[in-house]
Design a protein around this motif. Structure first.
Motif, mmCIF file in Angstrom:
data_model
loop_
_atom_site.group_PDB
_atom_site.id
_atom_site.type_symbol
_atom_site.label_atom_id
_atom_site.label_comp_id
_atom_site.label_asym_id
_atom_site.label_seq_id
_atom_site.Cartn_x
_atom_site.Cartn_y
_atom_site.Cartn_z
ATOM 1 N N ASN A 19 0.788 -1.067 0.143
ATOM 2 C CA ASN A 19 0.041 -0.058 0.160
ATOM 3 C C ASN A 19 0.884 1.456 -0.014
ATOM 4 O O ASN A 19 0.246 2.307 0.221
ATOM 5 C CB ASN A 19 -0.959 0.044 1.180
ATOM 6 N N GLY A 20 2.155 1.234 0.006
ATOM 7 C CA GLY A 20 3.164 2.417 -0.307
ATOM 8 C C GLY A 20 3.613 2.756 1.094
ATOM 9 O O GLY A 20 4.278 3.930 1.180
ATOM 10 N N ILE A 21 3.237 1.844 2.245
ATOM 11 C CA ILE A 21 3.944 2.552 3.439
ATOM 12 C C ILE A 21 5.148 1.660 3.593
ATOM 13 O O ILE A 21 5.184 0.465 4.001
ATOM 14 C CB ILE A 21 2.945 2.086 4.392
ATOM 15 N N ARG A 22 6.314 2.475 3.684
ATOM 16 C CA ARG A 22 7.583 1.765 3.383
ATOM 17 C C ARG A 22 8.524 2.530 4.634
ATOM 18 O O ARG A 22 9.548 2.032 4.653
ATOM 19 C CB ARG A 22 8.292 1.929 2.224
ATOM 20 N N TYR A 23 8.147 3.494 5.394
ATOM 21 C CA TYR A 23 8.734 4.118 6.379
ATOM 22 C C TYR A 23 8.241 3.789 7.846
ATOM 23 O O TYR A 23 7.131 4.108 7.973
ATOM 24 C CB TYR A 23 8.946 5.681 6.062
ATOM 25 N N PHE A 24 8.964 3.073 8.647
ATOM 26 C CA PHE A 24 8.599 2.664 9.965
ATOM 27 C C PHE A 24 9.559 3.037 11.130
ATOM 28 O O PHE A 24 10.711 3.059 11.021
ATOM 29 C CB PHE A 24 8.831 0.977 9.955
ATOM 30 N N CYS A 25 8.802 3.695 11.986
ATOM 31 C CA CYS A 25 9.566 4.200 13.188
ATOM 32 C C CYS A 25 9.337 3.334 14.348
ATOM 33 O O CYS A 25 8.267 3.261 14.705
ATOM 34 C CB CYS A 25 9.025 5.842 13.600
ATOM 35 N N ILE A 26 10.366 2.828 14.791
ATOM 36 C CA ILE A 26 10.295 1.461 15.828
ATOM 37 C C ILE A 26 10.959 2.039 17.043
ATOM 38 O O ILE A 26 11.975 2.513 17.109
ATOM 39 C CB ILE A 26 11.074 0.237 15.337
ATOM 40 N N SER A 27 10.007 1.919 18.036
ATOM 41 C CA SER A 27 10.590 1.963 19.504
ATOM 42 C C SER A 27 10.878 0.797 20.065
ATOM 43 O O SER A 27 9.876 -0.227 19.918
ATOM 44 C CB SER A 27 9.737 2.740 20.258
ATOM 45 N N LYS A 44 12.063 -3.942 1.681
ATOM 46 C CA LYS A 44 11.542 -2.679 1.075
ATOM 47 C C LYS A 44 11.292 -1.703 2.000
ATOM 48 O O LYS A 44 10.878 -0.527 1.773
ATOM 49 C CB LYS A 44 10.554 -3.100 0.108
ATOM 50 N N VAL A 45 11.498 -2.048 3.409
ATOM 51 C CA VAL A 45 11.204 -1.170 4.580
ATOM 52 C C VAL A 45 12.552 -0.302 4.999
ATOM 53 O O VAL A 45 13.571 -0.891 5.049
ATOM 54 C CB VAL A 45 10.818 -2.123 5.725
ATOM 55 N N LYS A 46 12.295 0.789 5.196
ATOM 56 C CA LYS A 46 13.292 1.671 5.752
ATOM 57 C C LYS A 46 12.736 2.096 7.261
ATOM 58 O O LYS A 46 11.866 2.510 7.649
ATOM 59 C CB LYS A 46 13.232 3.095 4.970
ATOM 60 N N THR A 47 13.790 1.563 8.181
ATOM 61 C CA THR A 47 13.451 1.747 9.583
ATOM 62 C C THR A 47 14.241 2.965 10.104
ATOM 63 O O THR A 47 15.426 3.125 9.635
ATOM 64 C CB THR A 47 13.647 0.499 10.205
ATOM 65 N N SER A 48 13.716 3.561 11.140
ATOM 66 C CA SER A 48 14.471 4.226 12.361
ATOM 67 C C SER A 48 14.182 3.960 13.592
ATOM 68 O O SER A 48 12.863 3.857 13.873
ATOM 69 C CB SER A 48 13.945 5.919 11.942
ATOM 70 N N ILE A 49 15.150 3.528 14.364
ATOM 71 C CA ILE A 49 14.986 3.195 15.722
ATOM 72 C C ILE A 49 14.990 4.281 16.601
ATOM 73 O O ILE A 49 16.073 5.072 16.814
ATOM 74 C CB ILE A 49 16.123 2.327 16.200
ATOM 75 N N SER A 70 1.584 8.178 4.625
ATOM 76 C CA SER A 70 1.770 8.019 5.886
ATOM 77 C C SER A 70 3.113 6.927 6.116
ATOM 78 O O SER A 70 3.473 6.588 5.153
ATOM 79 C CB SER A 70 0.588 6.911 6.512
ATOM 80 N N ALA A 71 3.710 7.160 7.584
ATOM 81 C CA ALA A 71 4.676 6.441 7.818
ATOM 82 C C ALA A 71 3.853 5.551 8.835
ATOM 83 O O ALA A 71 2.637 5.789 9.413
ATOM 84 C CB ALA A 71 5.835 7.239 8.382
ATOM 85 N N ALA A 72 4.587 4.400 9.341
ATOM 86 C CA ALA A 72 4.112 3.539 10.469
ATOM 87 C C ALA A 72 5.116 3.611 11.589
ATOM 88 O O ALA A 72 6.078 3.785 11.402
ATOM 89 C CB ALA A 72 3.918 2.225 10.044
ATOM 90 N N VAL A 73 4.285 3.418 12.884
ATOM 91 C CA VAL A 73 4.892 3.587 14.238
ATOM 92 C C VAL A 73 4.819 2.261 14.719
ATOM 93 O O VAL A 73 3.709 1.630 14.767
ATOM 94 C CB VAL A 73 4.683 4.737 14.861
ATOM 95 N N ILE A 96 -3.098 15.027 9.037
ATOM 96 C CA ILE A 96 -2.014 14.204 8.689
ATOM 97 C C ILE A 96 -2.241 12.621 8.590
ATOM 98 O O ILE A 96 -2.588 12.316 9.828
ATOM 99 C CB ILE A 96 -0.677 14.696 9.243
ATOM 100 N N PRO A 97 -1.936 11.846 7.631
ATOM 101 C CA PRO A 97 -1.924 10.386 7.964
ATOM 102 C C PRO A 97 -1.092 9.846 8.718
ATOM 103 O O PRO A 97 0.088 10.047 8.775
ATOM 104 C CB PRO A 97 -2.045 9.687 6.507
ATOM 105 N N LEU A 98 -1.303 9.182 9.552
ATOM 106 C CA LEU A 98 -0.520 8.398 10.527
ATOM 107 C C LEU A 98 -0.771 7.086 10.787
ATOM 108 O O LEU A 98 -2.044 6.975 11.229
ATOM 109 C CB LEU A 98 -0.076 9.130 11.933
ATOM 110 N N LEU A 99 0.048 5.908 10.949
ATOM 111 C CA LEU A 99 -0.337 4.578 11.110
ATOM 112 C C LEU A 99 0.199 4.219 12.482
ATOM 113 O O LEU A 99 1.512 4.017 12.446
ATOM 114 C CB LEU A 99 -0.187 3.837 10.039
ATOM 115 N N ILE A 100 -0.785 3.962 13.623
ATOM 116 C CA ILE A 100 -0.096 3.599 14.533
ATOM 117 C C ILE A 100 -0.333 1.996 14.811
ATOM 118 O O ILE A 100 -1.414 1.498 14.812
ATOM 119 C CB ILE A 100 -0.698 4.197 15.949
#
Length: 583
Positions: A19-27, A44-49, A70-73, A96-100
């Motif tokens: 669906n085009g969501i490829r940026y993930f912010c992971i805690s 294909k996922v770009k992650t930020s820790i 959106s990005a995903a968290v 602003i789109p945001l996927l939690i």
């Protein structure tokens, strides 16, 4: 896959990617391990820790502002999820789109006193566009349930009005990818999905176009207006900017552009009035405006004076065009509210315009604006000492075309709106103005640079900087250089402009909230370059040097709150005096 948890998590991440969501912010967290492992292993996922969930959500918010998607968290259970709330509220209020994606304990551990377990369903209340409680992964539940639900979530986040969506995932152990047998035919129901790269359910956005009868009615009103004014708040795309600018030109109406509109900086339109906020400081100017029809596009204006002007001198017709149904009308003056695609409506109106605008009125207003531009230019040319308005002005002159410019709440966004050079560069400008809070400022700016994929400048005050200090740790995850211009007046500068400043017994300690901190050691701790210019010329040179280095940098500028108030007042007096000689 190793086990049912791993399988579901992999399906969910894969469907988000499709669906085009490829940026993930992971805690980091344990209960969220299945989702984290699936994201980490996806090519294909770009992650930020990001250690701090609050900062992670604001980072994702900034990314979405710039990227247009959106990005995903991902967070573990308990208070980790609760830390998302400030960013969720901002995303909700500013569309602003945001996927939690939150992990949770399974039903049998709910309300038992189990460690790190709270009631997570509905935790964000009315601030999400949609939320869904995933059942704990089970072999009796078809995998299509997971795929179909993810598709709905993405659609609900991205469709107008965009906003945050919360998916809560209950996981039983094992949480790590330990091997457990799965039925060999478990995936048979999604065999076709496995052979392609498209989502399980493809959603098409609702076709929306302005109605012809509505357009005719609007065009008739605009054409018969002699004194019309176009105001523009935050727009979402260059397409919207071009269409609104062309419509204002065809109408031959004055244009009041907010700094977030994309039409305030780097806009050469003849009828634009860049310093309208400063001009509205003149009561005589307000009284002479006599606007008959006001046509507004996009978000709210930063200018408080403009809101006060519409309250005191309400136009006969106040028309607001937005792409969502929410009411933005604090003065309760709107007479016609149109929900429509902004670019399409503006484009479709243009062929129908044969404006009856009063040319002399427009020319007079533009001439007055030109005089004010000269006053502002002369004022800053004479400034020897560095000042907060002067900093905003230099940045607007020095920033490169299409680079990111993120403005903290309180004074930075107001100073850029009020004093930025109108004919300088045209950056991509953003700010958190949904609720106008100062939290998450650094995180959002860094996410904005990542989503934009270009270098970015953050203009911030010291309290917003302190509030989000640990976000500097995330700079190492992005390749785009972020230049932070920190105005340190050792307190809350905006409060000095408010009536509470007159009450000396409580003002300094409880509102200005002074502190003794400077931030050179902070830059050393996080491994970023540091500069501390003492005058406008030095700041200008250092800004160029830091921007040219292609590295993250912090430029700290010390100012005095009292002097800042005085400088604003001095310039306003000059503008008011000039306008009074012209009226």
């Amino acid at each position: 896959m190793e086990n049912i948890n791993s399988l579901w998590a992999s399906l969910i991440v894969e469907e988000l990617v499709r669906n085009g969501i490829r940026y993930f912010c992971i805690s980091p967290g344990s209960r969220s391990a299945p989702l984290t492992v699936a994201a980490a292993r996806h090519p294909k996922v770009k992650t930020s820790i990001i250690y701090d969930e609050r900062g992670a959500a604001f980072h994702a918010l900034g990314y979405a502002r710039a990227a247009g998607t959106s990005a995903a968290v991902i967070a573990t259970s308990g208070t980790a999820v609760a830390n998302y709330l400030p960013a969720v509220v901002e995303a909700s209020m500013d569309n602003i789109p945001l996927l939690i994606l939150s992990a949770d304990r399974p039903p049998e551990l709910q309300q038992t006193g189990a460690n790190q377990t709270i009631l997570q369903p509905g935790i964000f209340g009315q601030f999400v566009r949609w939320h869904f409680e995933f059942p704990a992964p089970d072999e009796k539940i078809p995998p299509a349930v997971a795929l179909s639900t993810v598709d709905q979530a993405v659609y609900r986040a991205l469709r107008k009005p965009s906003g945050p969506v919360h998916l809560n995932f209950m996981f039983r152990e094992p949480l790590a990818p330990e091997r457990q047998p799965l039925p060999s035919n478990y995936l048979s129901g999604i065999a076709d999905w496995q052979t392609r790269e498209t989502p399980f359910t493809s959603y098409e956005q609702m076709c929306r176009s302005p109605q012809k009868d509505q357009l005719k009615k609007l065009a008739a009103l605009l054409n018969q207006t002699k004194r019309g004014l176009v105001t523009v708040g935050r727009l979402d795309s260059p397409e919207q900017e071009r269409a609104v600018k062309k419509l204002a030109h065809e109408l031959n109406w004055p244009l009041f552009p907010d700094v977030l509109s994309g039409l305030r900086l780097g806009n050469s339109l003849f009828s634009r009035i860049p310093y309208y906020d400063q001009m509205l400081a003149s009561e005589a100017f307000q009284a002479h405006l006599a606007v008959e029809t006001l046509l507004h596009f996009g978000g709210q204006l930063t200018s408080k004076r403009f809101l006060q002007f519409t309250e005191k001198y309400p136009p006969e017709n106040m028309i607001v065009v937005k792409e969502h149904p929410f009411r933005h009308d604090p003065a309760c003056r709107v007479s016609w509210r149109i929900e429509a695609p902004i670019a399409a409506l503006a484009r479709d109106l243009i062929p129908m315009i044969h404006s009856g605008a009063e040319p002399k009125w427009v020319q007079t207003l533009v001439r007055q604006s030109g005089q004010v531009v000269q006053v502002v230019d002369d004022f800053f040319k004479k400034q020897i000492n560095i000042s907060e308005p002067g900093i905003a002005r230099i940045i607007s002159q020095k920033i490169r075309e299409h680079d990111g410019l993120f403005l903290a709440g309180s004074m930075p966004v107001r100073d850029m709106d009020s004093f930025g050079l109108p004919d300088a560069k045209k950056p991509a400008v953003a700010a958190n103005r949904g609720t106008s809070g100062i939290d998450g400022t650094i995180s959002t700016a860094i996410g904005f640079a990542a989503g934009l994929r270009k270098p970015a400048t953050l203009l911030t005050g010291d309290l917003a900087f302190l509030h989000d200090l640990n976000a500097l740790s995330t700079l190492r995850f992005i390749s785009q250089p972020v230049l932070i211009v920190l105005i340190n007046n050792q307190g809350g500068g905006i409060f000095s402009f408010l009536p509470i400043a007159e009450f000396k017994d409580v003002f300094e300690e409880y509102f200005a909230a002074p502190h003794p901190f400077t931030f050179e050691k902070v830059s050393e701790m996080f491994g970023i370059d540091y500069y501390s210019p003492k005058n406008p010329e030095a700041f200008s040179q250092i800004y160029d040097k830091a921007r040219g280095s292609q590295k993250h940098a912090l430029i700290e500028i010390r100012t005095a709150r009292e002097a800042n108030v005085q400088r604003h007042q001095d310039l306003q007096k000059l503008i008011v005096r000039k306008l009074e000689t012209l009226l």
